[in-house]
Design a protein around this motif. Structure first.
Motif, PDB file in Angstrom:
ATOM      1  N   PRO A   1       0.858  -1.281  -0.037  1.00 11.79           N
ATOM      2  CA  PRO A   1      -0.051   0.112  -0.014  1.00 11.79           C
ATOM      3  C   PRO A   1       0.899   1.283   0.011  1.00 11.79           C
ATOM      4  O   PRO A   1       2.162   1.265   0.287  1.00 11.79           O
ATOM      5  N   SER A   2       0.203   2.418  -0.375  1.00 13.62           N
ATOM      6  CA  SER A   2       1.038   3.794  -0.228  1.00 13.62           C
ATOM      7  C   SER A   2       1.542   4.310   0.987  1.00 13.62           C
ATOM      8  O   SER A   2       0.684   3.787   1.954  1.00 13.62           O
ATOM      9  N   ARG A   3       2.597   4.684   1.094  1.00 14.76           N
ATOM     10  CA  ARG A   3       3.153   5.122   2.210  1.00 14.76           C
ATOM     11  C   ARG A   3       3.427   6.645   2.115  1.00 14.76           C
ATOM     12  O   ARG A   3       3.840   7.165   1.282  1.00 14.76           O
ATOM     13  N   TYR A   4       3.520   7.526   3.420  1.00 11.69           N
ATOM     14  CA  TYR A   4       3.710   8.821   3.426  1.00 11.69           C
ATOM     15  C   TYR A   4       4.677   9.337   4.232  1.00 11.69           C
ATOM     16  O   TYR A   4       4.974   8.643   5.569  1.00 11.69           O
ATOM     17  N   GLU A   5       5.451  10.304   3.843  1.00 14.10           N
ATOM     18  CA  GLU A   5       6.407  10.771   4.914  1.00 14.10           C
ATOM     19  C   GLU A   5       5.842  11.679   5.993  1.00 14.10           C
ATOM     20  O   GLU A   5       5.212  12.584   5.656  1.00 14.10           O
ATOM     21  N   LEU A   6       6.030  11.411   7.276  1.00 16.13           N
ATOM     22  CA  LEU A   6       5.237  11.904   8.187  1.00 16.13           C
ATOM     23  C   LEU A   6       6.527  12.583   9.271  1.00 16.13           C
ATOM     24  O   LEU A   6       7.432  11.895   9.810  1.00 16.13           O
ATOM     25  N   HIS A   7       6.173  13.719   9.030  1.00 14.16           N
ATOM     26  CA  HIS A   7       7.125  14.886   9.772  1.00 14.16           C
ATOM     27  C   HIS A   7       6.597  15.431  11.000  1.00 14.16           C
ATOM     28  O   HIS A   7       5.839  16.208  10.647  1.00 14.16           O
ATOM     29  N   ARG A   8       7.118  15.242  12.177  1.00 10.36           N
ATOM     30  CA  ARG A   8       6.279  15.885  13.363  1.00 10.36           C
ATOM     31  C   ARG A   8       7.510  16.552  14.266  1.00 10.36           C
ATOM     32  O   ARG A   8       8.487  16.338  14.864  1.00 10.36           O
ATOM     33  N   LEU A   9       7.245  18.016  13.765  1.00 10.86           N
ATOM     34  CA  LEU A   9       8.432  18.977  13.915  1.00 10.86           C
ATOM     35  C   LEU A   9       8.779  19.114  15.337  1.00 10.86           C
ATOM     36  O   LEU A   9       9.695  19.694  15.863  1.00 10.86           O
ATOM     37  N   TYR A  10       7.712  18.652  16.317  1.00 10.16           N
ATOM     38  CA  TYR A  10       8.141  18.815  17.833  1.00 10.16           C
ATOM     39  C   TYR A  10       8.692  17.935  18.674  1.00 10.16           C
ATOM     40  O   TYR A  10       9.066  17.829  19.577  1.00 10.16           O
ATOM     41  N   GLN A  11       9.016  16.825  17.724  1.00 14.56           N
ATOM     42  CA  GLN A  11       9.880  15.718  18.276  1.00 14.56           C
ATOM     43  C   GLN A  11      11.210  15.701  17.488  1.00 14.56           C
ATOM     44  O   GLN A  11      11.362  16.078  16.566  1.00 14.56           O
ATOM     45  N   SER A  12      12.145  15.154  18.284  1.00 10.32           N
ATOM     46  CA  SER A  12      13.439  15.076  17.761  1.00 10.32           C
ATOM     47  C   SER A  12      13.614  13.955  16.969  1.00 10.32           C
ATOM     48  O   SER A  12      14.722  14.023  16.073  1.00 10.32           O
ATOM     49  N   ARG A  13      12.835  12.897  16.760  1.00 14.26           N
ATOM     50  CA  ARG A  13      12.983  11.852  15.840  1.00 14.26           C
ATOM     51  C   ARG A  13      12.623  12.165  14.367  1.00 14.26           C
ATOM     52  O   ARG A  13      11.943  13.395  14.081  1.00 14.26           O
ATOM     53  N   GLY A  14      13.531  11.982  13.538  1.00 20.53           N
ATOM     54  CA  GLY A  14      13.397  12.364  12.081  1.00 20.53           C
ATOM     55  C   GLY A  14      12.001  11.784  11.508  1.00 20.53           C
ATOM     56  O   GLY A  14      11.281  11.338  12.082  1.00 20.53           O
ATOM     57  N   PRO A  15      11.891  12.317  10.157  1.00 22.07           N
ATOM     58  CA  PRO A  15      10.593  11.550   9.285  1.00 22.07           C
ATOM     59  C   PRO A  15      10.601  10.297   9.242  1.00 22.07           C
ATOM     60  O   PRO A  15      11.567   9.589   9.160  1.00 22.07           O
TER      61      PRO A  15
END
Length: 642
Positions: free
Chosen positions: A502-516
Motif C-alpha cells: 500500500p501507499s506510504r507517506y512521509e510523516l514529519h512531526r516537528l516538535y519531536q527530535s526523531r526524524g521523518p
C-alpha cells in the motif's frame, strides 16, 4: 487617566526665536522626549521615564511579548546581579570588562550588573540539568533593565547606561534544531517590526565578543544612527558591507541606521565551560547548543521616533502611541462651549473610549488652535476637535488622522466611531501582520468561481484562488497565528513511497527530535488520533457517545471526574466567576424562596460583601440594589451615586 491636565508631564517651554546651544541634545528623539515631558535625565546616561513614555513602553513590551510567545518562548525573570566568576569561566569578563558595572558585597564577592544573561541562563540550565532531549528545544526570555558603563552616553535613550531589553535564550540538542528555532524567532522579529510599520532591515553581522557561528543585526534606517547599512534601491536587500547587491547585482545606497536587535547561534561557547548539558536518546550527556535573541526596548522606542518624527513633532508607530486619541473641546466661553460644553465633551469621550484609549484635553482656557498644535507635537494618532460644526444638527467633529495623507474632515459621532473601530484594528497589527483580504471580483463569474486573495503580510501580490484553495490558505494562516508553524505542526509529504502497495507517506512531526518516517494511511490516522488526544489531554472516554472528558480541578479536594462538553462549560463558567473574585468581593445572590408566593412576590437577597444578613426585597427594590451595585463596581460609590 481621563484628562490631559492630570498627566504628570513637565513640558519644557522654549521662547520663540530663542537660540539654544546645548551640545548634549544631539538627536530629535532626545529633543522631543525632553521638550514634551516624557523623560527626564537624572545623570549622565540615566533617565526617568515619565507617565506618557511609560505607557508607550508598556504597549511596546506587550507587542514584543506577544510575538516571542507566539514563537514558543516562555517568560522568566533573572537577577540583575550576576556572579562575576561565571563571566570569568566563559572568558567574557576580560574581553568586555571595561563596559561592565561591577559591585562587591560585604563578603568581598564580586558581581556585575549584567548587560546580557548568557552566563546566567547556562548556569541555570546546568543547575537543573542535565535536561532530557525530550525537553528540547527550550526558549526562555525576559524583559528587564540592563546596564552598560558607556564611555560617552549620547543621543538620549539611544545610547544610555540603563535600558530596557528583551533577551531570549534557546537550548537545543542539535545544530539543525538550533537553525529551525533561529528561523522561527526571525519570523517573530519580522512580525514585530511589520506591526510597528518600521523600516527595519535584517543584515548578516560578525559574532564579535558574543561568539558563535551565525549572527544577524536588525537595523532601523534613521539619520541619527551611528551604524550604516547598504540598501539596494531595486530589491531592498540590505548588507553591512559596501558592494554590488548580492541578490540582483545592482549598486547599493549607504544609509545611516540604528541597531535595535541582534540574534546569534552561539553553539557551545557558554554551555561547555558552565557544564550545561542534555541527555541524548543514547549515549553520554552532551553540551547544549545555545542561541540568543535581543531587542533593545527603550532603544527601539527612541529609534521609532527617529525614523518617523519630524524635527518639531513626534510621530509614533500607531500601536505604541501613549494615547490613541485626544478630544479637544471648545474654548471656554465661546458659542461652541455654550452648546457643546464639558458634559457633552465627556459624553463623547465615553463613547470613543469604548474603542480606543482616549484622553480629553481639558485645558479649556486655551484656544483650540493652541491645543491642536500641542496635540500635533505630541503625536496623538487621532485628534478630535469640537469646532464650529458642533453647532450643526447633528453635530460634527473635526477629525485629524495624523498618520494618513488626507487632511482633516468633518464627521458625525457615528462616522467617528466607525473610524475609531477601524483604527483599533490597525493598532492591533491586523493591517500588516495578520490581515487577509478576500475580494469577490470578476473572476467569481468563472466556473468554478475564483476570488482575489490579498495576503498583506506576504511580499507576493494578490492571486486568484478557488474556494478550496482559499480554505487551505486560511488553515495555514490559522496555524501561523497560533504559533504552530514549528512547535506543534505535523507535516505529511506525498513522495515516492506513495507508489508502493500500500501507499506510504512521509510523516514529519516537528516538535519531536526523531526524524521523518514512512507510514501507511492507517498508521497515519492512528498517529493523528493520538495527537488529538494528546493536544486535548483526552482519555478513552472521548470515544463514547457523547464523548466525555477527564476533568481535574486541582484546587478542589475531589478527584478527577468524567464530564460531557456541556457539563465542562458549566464548570468553566463557574471557575471564571471565581477567578474574577466574584465569590466574595462582589457577588450578589438572589434566592426565590417561600416569599415569592406573597403579593407582590419578594426575593431573598444575599450580598456577600456586606456584613448584614439576607433580606427580603420586591423586584423594584432588587433592581435598585443592582443598579447601585453596578455603580460600586465602577468606582462610583462615593462621588457619583445619586
Amino acid at each position: 487617566m481621563r484628562y490631559v491636565s492630570q498627566i504628570f508631564q513637565p513640558v519644557i517651554t522654549i521662547p520663540k526665536n530663542a537660540k539654544i546651544k546645548n551640545t548634549e541634545i544631539t538627536c530629535k528623539s532626545q529633543k522631543l522626549l525632553l521638550e514634551c515631558g516624557l523623560v527626564r535625565p537624572t545623570s549622565s546616561g540615566l533617565f526617568a521615564l515619565l507617565p506618557l513614555a511609560r505607557r508607550a513602553l508598556d504597549k511596546l513590551e506587550t507587542i514584543v511579548r506577544q510575538c516571542v510567545e507566539a514563537a514558543g518562548a516562555q517568560r522568566v525573570t533573572l537577577p540583575s546581579l550576576t556572579a562575576a566568576h561565571l563571566w570569568e569561566k566563559t572568558g567574557r569578563l576580560e574581553d568586555v570588562g571595561s563596559e561592565l558595572l561591577t559591585v562587591k558585597d560585604r563578603h568581598k564577592k564580586e558581581y556585575l550588573l549584567a548587560p546580557t544573561h548568557e552566563e546566567a541562563i547556562a548556569d541555570l540550565l546546568a543547575d537543573v540539568g542535565p535536561v532530557s532531549y525530550k525537553q528540547l528545544p527550550l526558549v526562555l526570555y525576559q524583559i528587564s533593565n540592563k546596564y552598560r558603563d558607556e564611555q560617552r552616553p549620547k543621543h538620549g535613550l539611544l545610547r544610555a547606561r540603563s535600558f530596557a531589553m528583551l533577551d531570549a535564550y534557546a537550548a537545543h540538542a542539535s545544530a539543525e534544531c538550533s537553525r529551525a528555532v533561529y528561523e522561527r524567532m526571525t519570523r517573530a522579529y519580522s512580525r514585530l517590526f511589520e506591526r510597528l510599520q518600521l523600516p527595519v532591515y535584517r543584515v548578516s553581522a560578525p559574532t564579535g565578543d558574543m561568539g558563535g557561528s551565525l549572527s544577524h543585526e536588525w537595523q532601523v534606517a534613521a539619520a541619527a544612527g551611528e551604524d550604516a547599512i547598504h540598501i539596494c534601491p531595486s530589491c531592498s536587500h540590505a548588507a553591512i558591507d559596501e558592494g554590488p547587491c548580492a541578490q540582483c547585482g545592482r549598486e547599493t545606497d549607504r544609509v545611516s541606521s540604528i541597531e535595535v536587535g541582534h540574534t546569534f547561534i552561539l553553539g557551545t561557547k557558554y554551555s561547555a565551560p558552565l557544564k550545561a548539558s542534555f541527555v541524548p536518546a543514547a549515549g553520554a550527556p552532551q553540551p547544549l547548543i545555545m542561541s540568543c535573541y535581543g531587542i533593545g526596548i527603550t532603544r527601539l522606542l527612541a529609534a521609532s521616533l527617529e525614523a518617523l518624527s519630524t524635527e518639531t513633532s513626534m510621530r509614533w508607530p500607531r500601536a505604541i502611541a501613549p494615547y490613541s486619541a485626544v478630544i479637544i473641546g471648545p474654548k471656554e466661553g465661546s458659542k461652541e462651549w455654550q452648546c457643546h460644553g464639558e458634559e457633552r465633551v465627556l459624553d463623547l469621550w465615553r463613547r470613543v473610549a469604548q474603542t480606543q484609549d482616549t484622553v480629553i484635553d481639558d485645558r479649556h482656557s486655551l484656544t483650540v488652535g493652541k491645543r491642536l498644535m500641542m496635540a500635533d507635537k505630541l503625536g496623538y494618532p487621532t485628534i478630535i476637535v469640537c469646532g464650529k460644526a458642533v453647532l450643526e444638527t447633528p453635530p460634527r467633529y473635526e477629525l485629524h488622522c495624523l498618520y494618513q495623507s488626507r487632511g482633516p474632515r468633518l464627521v458625525t459621532v457615528e462616522e467617528l466611531l466607525d473610524v475609531m473601530r477601524e483604527e483599533e484594528c490597525v493598532e492591533n497589527g491586523l493591517e500588516v501582520a495578520t490581515l487577509t483580504i478576500i475580494v469577490c471580483g470578476k473572476a467569481v463569474l468563472e466556473t468554478p468561481p475564483r476570488y482575489e486573495l490579498h495576503c498583506l503580510y506576504q511580499s507576493r501580490g494578490p492571486r486568484l484562488v478557488t474556494v478550496e484553495e482559499l480554505l487551505d490558505v486560511m488553515r495555514e494562516e490559522e496555524c501561523l497565528e497560533n504559533g504552530l508553524e514549528v512547535a506543534t505542526l505535523t507535516i505529511m509529504v506525498c513522495a515516492k513511497a506513495v507508489l508502493e502497495t500500500p501507499s506510504r507517506y512521509e510523516l514529519h512531526r516537528l516538535y519531536q527530535s526523531r526524524g521523518p518516517r514512512l507510514v501507511t494511511v492507517e498508521e497515519l490516522l492512528d498517529v493523528m488520533k493520538e495527537e488529538e488526544c494528546v493536544e486535548n489531554v483526552c482519555g478513552k472516554a472521548v470515544l463514547e457517545t457523547p464523548p466525555r472528558y477527564e476533568l481535574h480541578c486541582l484546587y478542589q479536594s475531589r478527584g478527577p471526574r468524567l464530564v460531557t462538553v456541556e457539563e465542562l462549560l458549566d464548570v468553566m463558567r463557574e471557575e471564571e466567576c471565581v477567578e474574577d473574585g466574584l465569590e466574595v468581593a462582589t457577588l450578589t445572590i438572589v434566592v426565590c424562596g417561600k416569599a415569592v408566593l406573597e403579593k407582590p412576590p419578594r426575593y431573598e437577597l444575599h450580598r456577600l460583601y456586606q456584613s448584614r444578613g439576607p433580606r427580603l426585597v420586591t423586584v423594584e427594590e432588587l433592581l435598585d440594589v443592582m443598579k447601585e451595585e453596578e455603580c460600586v463596581e465602577n468606582g462610583l460609590e462615593v462621588n457619583k451615586i445619586v
